[in-house]
Design an enzyme around this catalytic site. Structure first.
Site, PDB file in Angstrom:
ATOM      1  N   CYS A  70      -9.399   3.038  -0.556  1.00 16.25           N
ATOM      2  CA  CYS A  70      -9.419   1.578  -0.604  1.00 16.25           C
ATOM      3  C   CYS A  70      -9.688   0.983   0.773  1.00 16.25           C
ATOM      4  O   CYS A  70     -10.324  -0.067   0.887  1.00 16.25           O
ATOM      5  CB  CYS A  70      -8.097   1.060  -1.164  1.00 16.25           C
ATOM      6  SG  CYS A  70      -6.639   1.703  -0.318  1.00 16.25           S
ATOM      7  N   HIS A  77      -1.936  -0.036  -0.071  1.00 13.06           N
ATOM      8  CA  HIS A  77      -3.245  -0.318  -0.660  1.00 13.06           C
ATOM      9  C   HIS A  77      -3.928  -1.401   0.164  1.00 13.06           C
ATOM     10  O   HIS A  77      -3.299  -2.360   0.599  1.00 13.06           O
ATOM     11  CB  HIS A  77      -3.064  -0.777  -2.105  1.00 13.06           C
ATOM     12  CG  HIS A  77      -4.344  -1.169  -2.780  1.00 13.06           C
ATOM     13  ND1 HIS A  77      -5.363  -0.271  -3.003  1.00 13.06           N
ATOM     14  CD2 HIS A  77      -4.772  -2.369  -3.269  1.00 13.06           C
ATOM     15  CE1 HIS A  77      -6.362  -0.893  -3.609  1.00 13.06           C
ATOM     16  NE2 HIS A  77      -6.019  -2.167  -3.782  1.00 13.06           N
TER      17      HIS A  77
END
Length: 1365
Positions: free
Chosen positions: A182, A485
């Site tokens: 990510c 994330h």
């Protein structure tokens, strides 16, 4: 106007120079006039000479109010008068503090009326649009809704799918997350949405002849950008890009820092773009310049150098400060705030030729076109010694005015003589660790104009108004320092709309979503605010300079260079091809295919056939897939419907060769409830048709005379057929007589049903798709008796319950396969004698006779020694005094069967060695020296064991795990089911007899078995047949291996009795170990249990050694050394018996300790106590009886503790506590000292500690230790981490729960202050403590997460070590 020279031969006004030297006032204003703005902070950095009326005007402009309609009061000094907006007093005269110190003001109502909002026409509103209606001004806490990509926990991001638009609506494509990429996706999307970077990348042309496109990073980025702009997919893969980095699939599972990736990627691009037009692209777009200077405060001499940077790291919370910076502007001001070098840190001035006070700091000289700000949210907490994330609130504007932070390129004053331009030498290589971020706040900064380097020798002055940057990318991190994330919020320069790029999801977002990334949970910026704040916040910000002359637009497809248009066409064709391939995949039937290959037997594969292919074409594909060419012809093969689970042929497809497979299989499905079988035949044979509704029957023919069962014959029948018709069908297939035929159906395991009703149908009898029957057609009278009493039933019953075991005999086993007939037990007619060589048998007989005589002599010698010992012993113990796990090996002549007396050791040399060892140590020597040696290599502490040290027994099963590496497995919390609770203590106070919690153990000592382990009832299942191991089995030694066919309902006792002739000793002298697939061994000890848990080809190892008798338990003894680094040391294995007292077990144990451990101890100087993993528990008193007072079980472990003084524990009502003093003044822990309490009173514990330590009772603090013994804790944590002085009166309640012996209690003098440690001392002590705790195997406060370094390989990948293959 007087001009003074500056650097670069430029002249500036002296007024500007003086203004640059003037102190500045940092003003932070809180708007309290509206609830929506109560958390807002306005930041102004004004010269000290600024008058109050100008301050009001500046605040009005920033806040969007009309000047004079509000008031300003001090926010942190209520006693001071409000500031008069009409006064011409300067800020320095009004009480403002210079040097970057924060001057907190509150914006209030004037005369009870709220401030007037300035309209756009009035011209008083901020030029950047920061009026009251501007959304970006709000900096307060916001509700955490599920807006896409901007909230939610990082481990399971909550997307608002109603707002996630598809590609046709947003016009943008997402990136697929490979696993943990990510961070890469967020950076790639940001670079793609940067027009200048994207256009420059498009203008670069890849040369096929110079480089491999697979390893070309610029080409793969270019290709990715083309796909992001032109692809019709929702999301595309990044595997080609990461492959060009030289990464393998493992890199996808490594999460890295996005700022680190940005640096490494830019370095790689610079290397790849050397000697191209894009060689200086990164520097042109992202590189800025700053001055690192030191100025003497005595003579004004300044030493400086020019550094370059690609991003500016901004501190969230300064070191040692409890409050975080509230905005990016504050952090930028702190970044350039100089620090004073004084005291021991004085600077050596080259002009003064001595150490002088000086100011050291940084000045921005040039800002890049694309300004990157890194918010340093990851830090190290020296209190907890852990890496942490700072979630404090830090606001950032959509438009950032950098003019207050720029410094004109310094004029070269006469004092400035030392200069180095590091930027010229290391262009673009400035790292964040070159920048000092911990500045004091006692000096000013220079303000001037920015000189923009355009590449020519002429420099142009850039006014402040041209230093406005607009925000277009916010890279957000959600999670903690351990992981999380990343996603990006990016503004499109085409339409000004903000989008969330969250891996494959792209969605529209609003200004409210951007504000949520400021972090924090409220306006409070206290020390603990970060702990309760949202974990989703901005990590990197990218601004673009607002300059119409340089601001570019995205290239459209029509404006693409020719090489990009060619690439677009190529990718379009590739995408179309991929689409066609997907269409084919969607129309392909994938089904399991089996084939009974004439040579390779049963084969399995997967048949992939298009739904429009015919059965004939599919058969040809299967023929090639199963490699039948040359083995069988195509016309001798056919596909039939098959059920692999039931081994059932459902149907054949006669006459359907031209039927499409899609119709035949019922369409294209992800999985099918059936399979296909490619059936083959010989040329002279004809395929039998298989019709739907038929059942398959495997028929086994039984021969009662030879007691054999033949391999199955396949027969197909209908469920509507009667038993008579079915018998005729079998008679025809097997060539038997139907009249005398008996048919037995095995419906399930061990469920035999005789089919004797002639007119009953197969369906009524319970036939299914696949069935198994046994048939017998003889003229014997066996069919006249009841079925369950017949020979047929017994034979089938034995057949269904017989298993094949591989038994590995010990090396010194005297029984061999050649003399099986000599070891045959009388009356065992179920055994089949093995053939052996008569020549070999004769030599074996001679060895056995000699061995038997030696065993007789040995037995007589040991019996005489026993009688002498019993005559001279005054011990009241009636138990065996053997110090070994081996008993005397009884003479085989004592057996009832004279033939079995010959089954003794065949290897004379090994037998003599065993006899000598046994005689020399009273039976204490190991029977397998090699085995003992291997055990000691695994566990050095067990080298003194008198038995097989890897033999463990379990209280929960009949088998015992043999794990020499780690010992017995324990519960995670260190407790077991036999822990003595407070109820045991209360019973002791009542004077009742102690009865411990017991778990009934059965070590083969059930009452239905006698002392020899033989069943008192007649054994029903005794089938036992042996044969030699196959010589082809390389995994086993055929000379020591025995194949045993045995009824699995046989008990372990009977199984051992049958093995006696092969082992050569009685059942009490050898042990049975079951070997599992991972080569772990479990000892089987319960003689009354059957072998029902065993299955075919299970392995069993036989080892010599005394097996446990009735009521005996194998016990491991460890020494408890409370003040040693390793407090738990293994000593010996021994045997405790039911009914034995603790004192008797000590009498048996002490000779073993003396012989094997060289410990000469008296019986009153040792104590035994419970061991639960590593924790010492209940102290066993001498009069306690095992199984009555003490619950004993298999796999039992005890501590033996050497006492330095007479035993003080006399009663079960007492409590033994291990105490340890903590001295904060010396930062040291004292040794363990035992305290014996008469009750569970806290007051008594404190009195005993006070008496022992001479600490006054009122100053004594105590706390219970945590974890397993010895409850180690770092001296840096013990003073504040433990729960000192809990508010309880007894020890057996929460939070202490001290109910049993062995608890650890720390105590201290509350008046003793902790030692003051410098930073160096603390770091050194932290290293020592980490090393100490690691050695003891206990928790270490700080264990840095091992991260794989992020690297991009320019040569296609890392060099592999040839030795690592």
């Amino acid at each position: 106007m007087e001009m003074v020279p500056s650097e670069g031969n430029q002249f500036v006004s002296k007024e500007i120079q003086n203004a640059a030297e003037e102190p500045r006032m940092l003003c932070i204003i809180q708007d309290t006039t509206c609830a929506k703005r109560v958390n807002e902070r306005l930041t102004l950095n004004l010269p000290a000479s600024t008058i109050l009326s100008t301050l009001y005007k500046d605040v009005a402009q920033k806040a969007g109010y009309v000047s004079g309609t509000f008031g300003l009061v001090w926010g942190n000094a209520s006693e001071m008068e409000p500031l008069d907006h009409n006064r011409e007093m300067s800020l320095s005269d009004s009480g403002f503090e210079p040097g970057g110190k924060r001057n907190f003001l509150q914006l209030t109502d004037k005369d009870g009326e709220q401030p007037q909002i300035a309209s756009d026409e009035s011209g008083t509103a901020d030029s950047s649009g920061l009026d009251d209606s501007s959304q970006e001004r709000f900096i307060g806490p916001l509700p955490r809704d599920a807006t896409a990509g901007c909230s939610g926990d990082y481990s399971s991001p909550s997307y608002s799918y109603s707002s996630i638009l598809n590609k046709s609506e947003t016009g943008y494509v997402g990136l697929v997350n490979q696993a943990m990429t990510c961070y890469l996706n967020s950076l790639l999307q940001t670079l793609f949405m940067t027009p200048e970077f994207r256009n420059a990348l498009y203008n670069w042309e890849f040369e096929d002849l110079e480089e491999d496109p697979v390893t070309s990073i610029p080409f793969q980025l270019q290709r990715l950008f083309v796909l992001l702009q032109t692809s019709k997919k929702r999301a595309i893969e990044t595997t080609d890009v990461t492959r060009s980095f030289g990464w393998d699939s493992s890199e996808a599972w490594q999460q890295h820092d996005i700022q680190e990736l940005c640096r490494v990627m830019f370095d790689a691009l610079e290397q790849k773009w050397k000697q191209t037009e894009q060689a200086d692209l990164i520097n042109q777009l992202y590189q800025g310049k700053l001055k690192d200077y030191v100025r003497c405060l005595e003579c004004g001499y300044e030493s400086w150098r020019i550094d370059t940077y690609l991003d500016i790291p901004l501190v969230i919370r300064p070191f040692g400060v409890s409050q975080a910076y509230g905005s990016v502007e504050e952090a930028l001001q702190a970044f350039i705030q100089p620090e004073t070098l004084d005291g021991p840190n004085q600077y050596f001035c080259e002009r003064c030729k001595k150490k002088c006070d000086a100011r050291k700091g940084l000045r921005f000289l040039h800002f890049p076109y694309l300004l990157t700000l890194q918010l340093k949210r990851f830090d190290f907490d020296y209190t907890t010694m852990h890496r942490i994330k700072l979630n404090d609130r830090m606001t950032f504007p959509e438009e950032l005015d950098m003019s207050p932070f720029i410094d004109m390129e310094d004029e070269k004053s006469p004092q400035t003589e030392s200069c180095t331009d590091s930027g010229a030498e290391n262009e673009g290589s400035c790292h964040s660790d070159q920048m000092s971020n911990d500045f004091s706040t006692d000096d000013c900064v220079d303000e001037g104009i920015c000189l923009d380097s355009t590449g020519s020798t002429e420099r142009v002055l850039k006014p402040k108004s041209m230093l406005t940057f607009e925000l277009f990318s916010v890279m957000v991190h959600s999670g903690s320092a351990a992981g999380g994330h990343y996603y990006a919020c990016i503004k499109s320069f085409s339409d000004g709309q903000w989008y969330s790029y969250n891996d494959q999801h792209v969605s529209k977002i609003t200004q409210d979503d951007i504000r949520k990334t400021h972090g924090g949970s409220s306006g409070n910026r206290g020390y603990y605010s970060s702990a309760f704040a949202s974990s989703t916040n901005a990590y990197m910000l990218i601004y673009r300079l607002k300059d119409p002359s340089r601001n570019a637009k995205y290239l459209t497809v029509e404006d693409f260079p020719e090489h990009i248009k060619s690439l677009v066409q190529k990718e379009k064709e590739s995408e179309e091809q991929e689409k066609r391939q997907r269409e084919i995949e969607r129309n392909t039937c994938k089904i399991k295919l089996f084939c009974m290959h004439p040579v390779k037997l049963m084969m399995e594969s997967k048949l992939e056939v298009h739904k429009d292919k015919t059965l004939r074409e599919a058969t040809e594909m299967a023929y090639k897939l199963m490699e039948l060419d040359g083995v069988a012809t195509l016309d001798c093969c056919r596909l039939v419907k098959y059920d692999e689970f039931h081994e059932y042929l459902e149907r054949s497809y006669e006459g359907e060769e031209d039927t499409l497979m899609g119709l035949l299989l019922g369409g294209v499905k992800s999985s099918y409830m059936f399979d296909l079988l490619l059936e083959t035949r010989r040329p002279e044979q004809v395929f039998q048709p298989y019709k739907p509704g038929e059942v398959m029957v495997k028929v086994h023919v039984v021969d009662l005379k030879s007691e054999t069962i033949a391999s199955p014959i396949s027969v197909r029948a209908y469920l509507s057929q009667t038993i008579t018709e079915f018998k005729q069908l079998i008679a025809q297939a097997a060539g038997l007589s139907a009249e005398a035929m008996r048919v037995v159906l095995e419906r399930c395991y061990n469920d035999l049903r005789l089919l004797y009703v002639p007119n009953k149908t197969l369906k009524a009898e319970g036939f299914f798709r696949s069935n198994k029957v046994f048939v017998e057609s003889s003229e014997s009278t066996d069919h006249q008796v009841a079925f369950t009493d017949s020979v047929l039933w017994k034979l089938l019953d034995r057949h269904g319950n017989t298993i094949r075991l591989m038994v590995l005999l010990p090396e010194q086993s005297p029984g061999t396969l050649a003399n099986r007939t000599l070891c045959q037990k009388v009356g065992d007619d179920s055994d089949v004698p093995l053939d052996g060589s008569s020549g070999n048998r004769k030599s074996v007989e001679a060895i056995l006779e000699e061995s038997t005589e030696k065993l007789k002599n040995l037995s007589l010698l040991q019996q005489q020694q026993q009688l002498q010992q019993q005559g001279s012993s005054n011990s009241d113990s009636q138990k065996s005094s053997d110090t070994s796990d081996f008993e005397l090996i009884e003479s085989p002549t004592q057996e009832a069967d004279s033939n079995s007396s010959l089954c003794v050791a065949a290897d004379n040399r090994e037998l003599e060695n065993r006899i000598r060892a046994t005689a020399g140590s009273s039976g204490g020597a190991s029977s397998d020296p090699c085995e003992e040696r291997s055990d000691s290599e695994v566990n050095n502490d067990r080298s003194t064991s008198s038995v097989d040290s890897d033999i463990l027994s379990s209280s929960h099963s009949s088998d015992t795990l043999c794990n020499a590496d780690s010992g017995p497995l324990q519960l995670a919390n260190g407790l077991d089911s036999h822990s003595i609770t407070s109820s045991r203590r209360s019973k002791a106070h009542e004077g009742k007899k102690e009865t411990w919690d017991t778990a009934e153990e059965d070590s083969g000592t059930d009452s239905e078995y006698d002392d020899h382990g033989k069943s008192k009832a007649e054994a029903q299942y005794l089938y036992f047949r042996t044969e030699p191991c196959s010589q082809d089995d390389s995994s086993l030694d055929a000379q020591k291996c025995l194949v045993v066919h045995v009824d699995k309902r046989i008990t372990l006792a009977a199984f051992k009795q049958n093995l006696e002739p092969y082992v050569g000793v009685t059942t009490t002298q050898f042990k049975v170990f079951r070997v599992y697939a991972n080569n772990q061994e479990f000892e089987s000890v319960r003689l009354n249990e059957t072998l029902s848990s065993f299955s075919d080809d299970n392995k069993i190892t036989i080892r010599l050694g005394r097996a446990l008798k009735k009521g005996e338990y194998r016990v491991k003894v460890y020494q408890l050394l409370v003040n040693e680094t390793e407090p738990c040391k293994f000593l010996v294995d021994t045997v405790f018996a039911k009914g034995m007292t603790v004192r008797q077990s000590k009498e048996e144990l002490l000779p073993q300790l003396k012989e094997h451990c060289k410990l000469d101890l008296s019986i009153d100087s040792v104590r035994l106590r419970k061991k639960t993993w590593k924790n010492p528990g209940t102290v066993f008193l001498d009069y306690h009886v095992y199984e009555e007072d003490i619950s004993i079980s298999s796999n039992w472990e005890v501590f033996m503790e050497v006492l330095n003084e007479p035993e003080k524990m006399k009663s079960m009502s007492q409590l033994a506590v291990l105490t340890r003093r903590w001295s904060p003044a010396t930062m040291k822990l004292g040794p363990f000292q035992e305290v014996i309490l008469e009750s569970s009173s806290v007051e008594e514990l404190k009195e005993k500690l006070s008496e022992m330590s001479v600490i006054p009772l009122e100053n004594l603090d105590f706390a219970k230790g945590r974890g397993t013994f010895p409850c180690d804790i770092s001296v840096l944590e013990i003073h504040q981490d433990l729960d000192w002085n809990p508010k309880v009166s007894t020890l057996n309640v929460w939070p202490l729960y001290i109910c049993d012996d062995g608890a650890v209690v720390f105590y201290r003098d509350s008046t003793e202050e902790p030692m003051e440690l410098s930073e160096d001392q603390r770091n050194e002590l932290m290293k020592k403590e980490s090393s100490r705790l690691l050695k003891t195997g206990h928790r270490v406060s700080y264990s840095p997460r091992k991260e794989k370094a992020l690297k991009i390989y320019l040569d296609g990948g890392p060099a592999k070590d040839p030795g690592q293959d």
